[in-house]
Design an enzyme around this catalytic site. Structure first.
Site, PDB file in Angstrom:
ATOM      1  N   LYS A 151     -11.767  -2.746   8.166  1.00 27.12           N
ATOM      2  CA  LYS A 151     -10.910  -3.633   8.943  1.00 27.12           C
ATOM      3  C   LYS A 151     -11.181  -3.491  10.441  1.00 27.12           C
ATOM      4  O   LYS A 151     -11.405  -4.464  11.124  1.00 27.12           O
ATOM      5  CB  LYS A 151      -9.442  -3.343   8.623  1.00 27.12           C
ATOM      6  CG  LYS A 151      -9.100  -3.557   7.152  1.00 27.12           C
ATOM      7  CD  LYS A 151      -7.683  -3.179   6.837  1.00 27.12           C
ATOM      8  CE  LYS A 151      -7.399  -3.261   5.352  1.00 27.12           C
ATOM      9  NZ  LYS A 151      -7.490  -4.614   4.798  1.00 27.12           N
ATOM     10  N   TRP A 203       0.820  -1.211   0.000  1.00 26.83           N
ATOM     11  CA  TRP A 203       0.000   0.000   0.000  1.00 26.83           C
ATOM     12  C   TRP A 203       0.851   1.258   0.000  1.00 26.83           C
ATOM     13  O   TRP A 203       0.462   2.275  -0.604  1.00 26.83           O
ATOM     14  CB  TRP A 203      -0.973  -0.037   1.171  1.00 26.83           C
ATOM     15  CG  TRP A 203      -1.783  -1.298   1.143  1.00 26.83           C
ATOM     16  CD1 TRP A 203      -1.767  -2.325   2.029  1.00 26.83           C
ATOM     17  CD2 TRP A 203      -2.697  -1.701   0.101  1.00 26.83           C
ATOM     18  NE1 TRP A 203      -2.609  -3.328   1.624  1.00 26.83           N
ATOM     19  CE2 TRP A 203      -3.197  -2.983   0.449  1.00 26.83           C
ATOM     20  CE3 TRP A 203      -3.128  -1.103  -1.088  1.00 26.83           C
ATOM     21  CZ2 TRP A 203      -4.105  -3.672  -0.353  1.00 26.83           C
ATOM     22  CZ3 TRP A 203      -4.034  -1.795  -1.886  1.00 26.83           C
ATOM     23  CH2 TRP A 203      -4.515  -3.053  -1.515  1.00 26.83           C
ATOM     24  N   ASP A 217      -1.422   6.203   6.724  1.00 27.89           N
ATOM     25  CA  ASP A 217      -2.495   5.270   6.389  1.00 27.89           C
ATOM     26  C   ASP A 217      -2.593   4.289   7.556  1.00 27.89           C
ATOM     27  O   ASP A 217      -1.714   3.456   7.761  1.00 27.89           O
ATOM     28  CB  ASP A 217      -2.137   4.543   5.090  1.00 27.89           C
ATOM     29  CG  ASP A 217      -3.155   3.491   4.674  1.00 27.89           C
ATOM     30  OD1 ASP A 217      -4.081   3.206   5.465  1.00 27.89           O
ATOM     31  OD2 ASP A 217      -3.012   2.949   3.566  1.00 27.89           O
TER      32      ASP A 217
END
Length: 360
Positions: free
Chosen positions: A196, A103, A172
């Protein structure tokens, strides 16, 4: 309904069962008003109260300072990969990134479209098996921000302590937000896809310092300016109403559990239990170096791909689902987010012991 399985999926991930039960009722008849939750106008007083409660609970649980906005945006966390540099960078401006996984790699690619991006550290050659110490990278003095991913879902690594830098931090936190206390004031922007640790897929939570709202270039499209959404309380366009509602209910559940500090203790206990099982035998091998191990995502391998496939299949038969590792790394992965129960980890550990004895 059959007995619920243990969902080790990395996301969309398991949610508190009480939240699912509450949402199941409200989606048909919201607070006995004769209308379903997902039918409410996003500008109605009923839904405005839902969104306000979700925001206030996030502020409370994370101790968000008053000079920060909490936004509910769409487009997934991946949209933040370009929104951040679009709003904060521009010609002649620089940012520093730490590359610790898939990511961050994607974020670096997007950011390079909008500014001078310096990658100060990368563990790609080591298959992203660790995160750096503060003394392993240097942040350029003229960097606008230092960007990092706090927890790497695929590779199972996590920053135990947030990086140190003279410039502001941008992170993030999609896969470990609310799993432990953080000092929000050290960050310019924190963002997280909800699916999540916060709720279902469909909403991305962005926590942004107010002064940064004025940084966007004039030629930026309206929907891609943080200020647009901050000025309208995340209601510039129709937001993902159901996902925001669920985030609010999960935040309420989290508060009832004792808050972020209590959740950190539980997460540490769950992770320690699982890592102990991995370290107890040569049959299992953790991917992440020990000092970088994640509390949220535990990636590990068995002696062969064939045994891994057998392990995943037999575990699923026992109600232990979602243990297949990401295609980029293979192996196995157990995601044990806030709402994942300790008893599920205990059952997995028992299965791992039995499987190793029978196949070792």
């Amino acid at each position: 309904m059959p007995e619920r399985i243990y969902n080790f999926s990395p996301g969309p991930a398991t949610l508190p069962y009480s939240v699912l039960q509450e949402a199941a009722k409200d989606i048909v008849n919201y607070k006995d008003r004769g209308i379903g939750l997902i039918e409410l106008s996003h500008r109605s007083k009923e839904f405005m109260a839902v969104a306000e409660e979700a925001e206030q609970l996030i502020r409370e649980l994370l101790a968000v300072p008053d000079n920060y906005k909490v936004l509910f945006l769409q487009g997934g966390a991946s949209s933040q990969f370009f929104m951040i540099p679009m709003n904060l960078l521009g010609e002649g401006k620089k940012a520093t990134y730490l590359n610790t996984g898939t990511w961050s790699n994607k974020a670096i690619k997007e950011a390079r479209l909008f500014g001078d991006i310096e990658v100060a550290y990368s563990s790609q050659e080591q298959k992203f098996n660790r995160v750096p110490r503060d003394d392993e990278y240097t942040v350029a003095p003229d960097s606008e921000y230092l960007y990092f991913v706090s927890n790497n879902t695929i590779y199972g690594t996590q920053f135990k302590d947030m990086p140190r830098a003279d410039c502001m931090l941008v992170s993030d936190m999609s896969s470990d937000i609310l799993s432990r206390p953080i000092d929000v004031s050290r960050f310019g922007i924190i963002f997280a896809g909800a699916q999540k640790n916060m709720g279902p897929a469909g909403v991305t939570v962005v926590i942004i310092r107010e002064d940064l709202l004025e940084r966007a270039p004039d030629n930026l499209p309206t929907m891609l300016k943080y200020k647009t959404h901050a000025d309208k309380g995340s209601m510039f366009n129709t937001p993902p109403c159901f996902a925001i509602y669920c985030v609010g209910r999960v935040m309420n559940w989290l508060r009832e559990q004792g808050g972020v500090e209590a959740m950190q203790r539980r997460n540490e206990e769950k992770a320690a239990l699982l890592y102990s099982a991995i370290d107890a035998t040569d049959f299992y091998r953790g991917h992440a170096q020990k000092e970088s191990r994640s509390m949220m995502n535990v990636s590990f391998n068995l002696p062969s791909p064939e045994l891994e496939a057998k392990f995943i299949a037999e575990a699923a038969e026992q109600g232990l689902d979602g243990l297949k590792g990401h295609r980029s790394i293979g192996g196995c992965r157990a995601s044990i987010y806030n709402a994942f129960p300790r008893e599920g980890v205990e059952k997995l550990v028992d299965f791992m012991d039995r499987f190793a004895r029978e196949n070792g």
